[in-house]
Design a protein around this motif. Sequence first.
Motif, PDB file in Angstrom:
ATOM      1  N   PHE A   1      -4.388 -37.168 -24.690  1.00  0.00           N
ATOM      2  CA  PHE A   1      -4.855 -38.159 -23.729  1.00  0.00           C
ATOM      3  C   PHE A   1      -5.086 -37.525 -22.357  1.00  0.00           C
ATOM      4  O   PHE A   1      -4.303 -36.681 -21.919  1.00  0.00           O
ATOM      5  N   PHE A   2      -6.146 -37.988 -21.687  1.00  0.00           N
ATOM      6  CA  PHE A   2      -6.522 -37.455 -20.378  1.00  0.00           C
ATOM      7  C   PHE A   2      -6.716 -38.619 -19.406  1.00  0.00           C
ATOM      8  O   PHE A   2      -7.195 -39.688 -19.782  1.00  0.00           O
ATOM      9  N   ASP A   3      -6.370 -38.375 -18.147  1.00  0.00           N
ATOM     10  CA  ASP A   3      -6.416 -39.448 -17.155  1.00  0.00           C
ATOM     11  C   ASP A   3      -7.830 -39.887 -16.813  1.00  0.00           C
ATOM     12  O   ASP A   3      -8.052 -41.044 -16.446  1.00  0.00           O
ATOM     13  N   THR A   4      -8.793 -38.989 -16.909  1.00  0.00           N
ATOM     14  CA  THR A   4     -10.180 -39.343 -16.597  1.00  0.00           C
ATOM     15  C   THR A   4     -11.127 -38.823 -17.670  1.00  0.00           C
ATOM     16  O   THR A   4     -10.797 -37.883 -18.407  1.00  0.00           O
ATOM     17  N   ARG A   5     -12.284 -39.425 -17.734  1.00  0.00           N
ATOM     18  CA  ARG A   5     -13.327 -38.977 -18.667  1.00  0.00           C
ATOM     19  C   ARG A   5     -13.744 -37.544 -18.354  1.00  0.00           C
ATOM     20  O   ARG A   5     -13.955 -36.731 -19.259  1.00  0.00           O
ATOM     21  N   GLU A   6     -13.840 -37.238 -17.051  1.00  0.00           N
ATOM     22  CA  GLU A   6     -14.282 -35.924 -16.624  1.00  0.00           C
ATOM     23  C   GLU A   6     -13.309 -34.836 -17.085  1.00  0.00           C
ATOM     24  O   GLU A   6     -13.732 -33.746 -17.496  1.00  0.00           O
ATOM     25  N   GLN A   7     -12.008 -35.121 -16.999  1.00  0.00           N
ATOM     26  CA  GLN A   7     -11.005 -34.148 -17.452  1.00  0.00           C
ATOM     27  C   GLN A   7     -11.172 -33.846 -18.939  1.00  0.00           C
ATOM     28  O   GLN A   7     -11.104 -32.686 -19.360  1.00  0.00           O
ATOM     29  N   LEU A   8     -11.402 -34.889 -19.739  1.00  0.00           N
ATOM     30  CA  LEU A   8     -11.568 -34.696 -21.179  1.00  0.00           C
ATOM     31  C   LEU A   8     -12.860 -33.939 -21.474  1.00  0.00           C
ATOM     32  O   LEU A   8     -12.868 -33.023 -22.309  1.00  0.00           O
ATOM     33  N   GLU A   9     -13.945 -34.291 -20.804  1.00  0.00           N
ATOM     34  CA  GLU A   9     -15.220 -33.601 -21.045  1.00  0.00           C
ATOM     35  C   GLU A   9     -15.109 -32.119 -20.681  1.00  0.00           C
ATOM     36  O   GLU A   9     -15.621 -31.260 -21.403  1.00  0.00           O
ATOM     37  N   GLU A  10     -14.426 -31.817 -19.584  1.00  0.00           N
ATOM     38  CA  GLU A  10     -14.231 -30.428 -19.188  1.00  0.00           C
ATOM     39  C   GLU A  10     -13.378 -29.682 -20.207  1.00  0.00           C
ATOM     40  O   GLU A  10     -13.647 -28.524 -20.551  1.00  0.00           O
ATOM     41  N   PHE A  11     -12.361 -30.362 -20.726  1.00  0.00           N
ATOM     42  CA  PHE A  11     -11.490 -29.760 -21.738  1.00  0.00           C
ATOM     43  C   PHE A  11     -12.279 -29.433 -23.009  1.00  0.00           C
ATOM     44  O   PHE A  11     -12.121 -28.354 -23.590  1.00  0.00           O
ATOM     45  N   LEU A  12     -13.161 -30.350 -23.411  1.00  0.00           N
ATOM     46  CA  LEU A  12     -13.941 -30.156 -24.631  1.00  0.00           C
ATOM     47  C   LEU A  12     -14.951 -29.023 -24.509  1.00  0.00           C
ATOM     48  O   LEU A  12     -15.368 -28.441 -25.516  1.00  0.00           O
ATOM     49  N   GLN A  13     -15.354 -28.714 -23.293  1.00  0.00           N
ATOM     50  CA  GLN A  13     -16.360 -27.672 -23.087  1.00  0.00           C
ATOM     51  C   GLN A  13     -15.782 -26.259 -23.101  1.00  0.00           C
ATOM     52  O   GLN A  13     -16.534 -25.284 -23.052  1.00  0.00           O
ATOM     53  N   GLN A  14     -14.462 -26.144 -23.238  1.00  0.00           N
ATOM     54  CA  GLN A  14     -13.862 -24.814 -23.331  1.00  0.00           C
ATOM     55  C   GLN A  14     -14.301 -24.155 -24.649  1.00  0.00           C
ATOM     56  O   GLN A  14     -14.409 -24.829 -25.678  1.00  0.00           O
TER      57      GLN A  14
END
Length: 276
Positions: A202-215
């Motif tokens: 779980f991530f606090d914001t959509r942006e945090q999750l999208e950045e995580f997925l782009q690794q």
Amino acid sequence: MGASVQSTNAQVLKNIKRTNLPLEALVEMAKNSAKNGGNSYSEVILGLPGDTKDSHFQSVFDMIDGGINEVRMYQLIMLDGTELATKDTRERYGFKNQWRVLPRCMGHYSIYGNRFSVAEIHEVCVGNNTMSHQDYLDCRKLNLVVEIFNNGKVFSELLLFLNMLGIPSSKVIYEIYLRALDDEGIIVALVREFKEDEDKNFFDTREQLEEFLQQPGMLDRYLSGEYGANQIMRFRSKALLQHLEDNTQMIFDVVRKQLDVQNILNDEISLYLEEL
């Protein structure tokens, strides 16, 4: 036979503009289904407007003690275009939300020779102005316990035997839940791992999750199951496939103590429980 309730709390139902069938009618449906060898199920949603830890527990226990075989417990998803997801509703009920990838909704795809890596994500309610985040986490722990010990009929003979003696199944489920909050035993370890697995997904914001997925290579870690699994089903499977003997001993111990407290436990019942 299915009879979804989402909640049995009158205020929660009013908040979501829903009217359920009377609880007595659902119980009768479950009994009729059982008489004919069928299964019954109901659905409860965690975190609805006005929901509390107590009301969620009560909704789940109402279904269990009403004879519903499967109680399916879902999280509240903030779907675009719905009234619950509007700014006004979010502010009125103080929704606390986080983001995650939907289980099994990710992959690598080729379209006209171009390769795309895609993950579907959504927003989940993890608290509101009547349910703290810690209360939400406690409710999720209860949901896991119900999935392991009530759903799937793994211990149905034991729970039916208790019901014959006038002891509600919810008493056993709640006692196991309390043990899961302790500091030792298999169920404690499972609940702890369950929380850790949820935390990392779980991530606090959509942006945090999208950045995580782009690794680099991250989507493959989701596809492998390291991330993005259905936590309830993952740890239910682990409990039943890897720790069945320990969990069986625990639920029988809880039952014996319940019978002892009610002054029902005798030699004949003890022998029956040993055979079961």
